[in-house]
Design a protein around this motif. Sequence first.
Motif, mmCIF file in Angstrom:
data_model
loop_
_atom_site.group_PDB
_atom_site.id
_atom_site.type_symbol
_atom_site.label_atom_id
_atom_site.label_comp_id
_atom_site.label_asym_id
_atom_site.label_seq_id
_atom_site.Cartn_x
_atom_site.Cartn_y
_atom_site.Cartn_z
ATOM 1 N N LEU A 189 13.810 41.499 -6.652
ATOM 2 C CA LEU A 189 12.689 42.149 -6.315
ATOM 3 C C LEU A 189 11.956 42.998 -4.783
ATOM 4 O O LEU A 189 12.910 43.085 -4.132
ATOM 5 N N ASP A 190 11.682 43.801 -5.037
ATOM 6 C CA ASP A 190 11.574 45.032 -4.555
ATOM 7 C C ASP A 190 10.375 44.844 -3.342
ATOM 8 O O ASP A 190 10.115 43.774 -3.321
ATOM 9 N N ASP A 192 7.246 45.463 -2.403
ATOM 10 C CA ASP A 192 6.388 44.715 -2.302
ATOM 11 C C ASP A 192 5.752 43.352 -3.194
ATOM 12 O O ASP A 192 5.323 42.362 -2.916
ATOM 13 N N THR A 193 6.803 43.248 -4.051
ATOM 14 C CA THR A 193 7.024 41.982 -5.065
ATOM 15 C C THR A 193 7.599 40.446 -4.133
ATOM 16 O O THR A 193 6.652 39.615 -3.758
ATOM 17 N N LEU A 194 8.014 40.880 -2.547
ATOM 18 C CA LEU A 194 8.910 40.145 -1.227
ATOM 19 C C LEU A 194 7.686 39.836 -0.970
ATOM 20 O O LEU A 194 7.322 38.470 -0.720
ATOM 21 N N ARG A 195 6.880 40.890 -0.871
ATOM 22 C CA ARG A 195 5.633 40.375 0.768
ATOM 23 C C ARG A 195 4.693 39.638 -0.299
ATOM 24 O O ARG A 195 4.288 38.955 0.465
ATOM 25 N N ARG A 196 4.156 39.421 -1.261
ATOM 26 C CA ARG A 196 3.332 39.271 -2.190
ATOM 27 C C ARG A 196 3.743 37.427 -2.089
ATOM 28 O O ARG A 196 2.527 36.410 -1.758
ATOM 29 N N GLU A 197 4.970 37.361 -2.547
ATOM 30 C CA GLU A 197 6.046 35.929 -2.678
ATOM 31 C C GLU A 197 5.600 35.165 -1.379
ATOM 32 O O GLU A 197 5.545 34.061 -1.536
ATOM 33 N N ASP A 221 13.154 45.185 0.506
ATOM 34 C CA ASP A 221 13.882 46.034 -0.990
ATOM 35 C C ASP A 221 15.680 45.127 -1.212
ATOM 36 O O ASP A 221 16.471 45.168 -1.886
ATOM 37 N N HIS A 223 16.840 44.327 -4.693
ATOM 38 C CA HIS A 223 16.546 44.462 -6.115
ATOM 39 C C HIS A 223 18.205 46.262 -6.024
ATOM 40 O O HIS A 223 18.481 46.046 -6.550
#
Length: 260
Positions: A189-190, A192-197, A221, A223
Motif C-alpha cells: 500500500l502507498d 494515500d491508500t493506507l491513509r484511507r484504510e 509508503d 509498497h
Amino acid sequence: MASVDKQVVEKMKDLGTLYVVDKSRIEALAPDVILTQDLCRVCSVDLMTVERIAQAMEPRPAVLNLSPACMEDMLDNVTEVGNAIGLSAQAAECKRSLEARIARVRSAVEQCAAKQPGLRVLCLDWINPYIVGGHWMPQIVDWAGGVSLLSPLVTDAQGRLRGEGAKRVLSEDIVAAKPDIVIIAACGLDLDTLRREIDNISDNSEWLAVRTAAPRVVICDGHHYFNRPGPRLVDTLEFVAGITHKIPALIPPDLPFQEL
C-alpha cells in the motif's frame, strides 16, 4: 484490509499461490537472466515454478533467486545482480555508496541513542489484522538506534543479525509492549491508500487502544520503501532513524509519510 487478508488466506489455502505464470510470454522474451525470490509466498511466484520454466527453455536462462533476510543480504544481492548482468564494476560502486549511507546513519544516531537509549519502535506490515514486520525490519530499527518490539533480532549461522518472519499480533500485545513510536508501512500500500484504510477503522476499539498506547504513530509508503528488500531499504533506514530521533536531515525528501 480485513477483507484483503481473508481473500489472501483463502486463496493460499485453496491454490497455494496467488499467481499464474505466463510461460509463453517468458519464452517469447528469451531472457538471459530471470530474477525471482522465494522469501514470501504471498508476494511472489514460487521458485520451483520459475526454475521449471527456465529448465525447459533453449538457451536456458540463469535464475537468480534474491531472498535477502537482512541488510547485508541485500547488499550481497547488489553484487550478485551486477555479476549476473555483466555490470560488476557499477554494482560495486552502488554497494559502496549504500554502505557509506548506512555508516552515516549509524554515526548520526549514535549520540542520540546514548542520550535517549532504548526508544521502543514497533513496525507494522499490516493492520486489521495487525502484522509485525520481520526479516530486515528489526535490524533496521536496531541500526537506527531503537529497540524492535514484538519482532526481536536473532543471529543467523553467518553471525548476521536479522528478524524472523512477519507475524500476527493482537492489539493487546501492542498495548502491552508500550511503544514509543509505531511505524505503519502496510505491505503493498502507498501512503494515500493506507491513509484511507486507517480512516475506515478510526472508530475500531482495537485501533483506538493502539492509538492511545502509542505516543507517536507514523504511516508510510510501505509498497516502495519497506516491503521490498532492495537498495531502497537504505532510504528506509534513513527514515526510521530520522523519524525516531527527530533528525529531519536524515529523512529522504521524497519518502511519503505522515505523523498522525
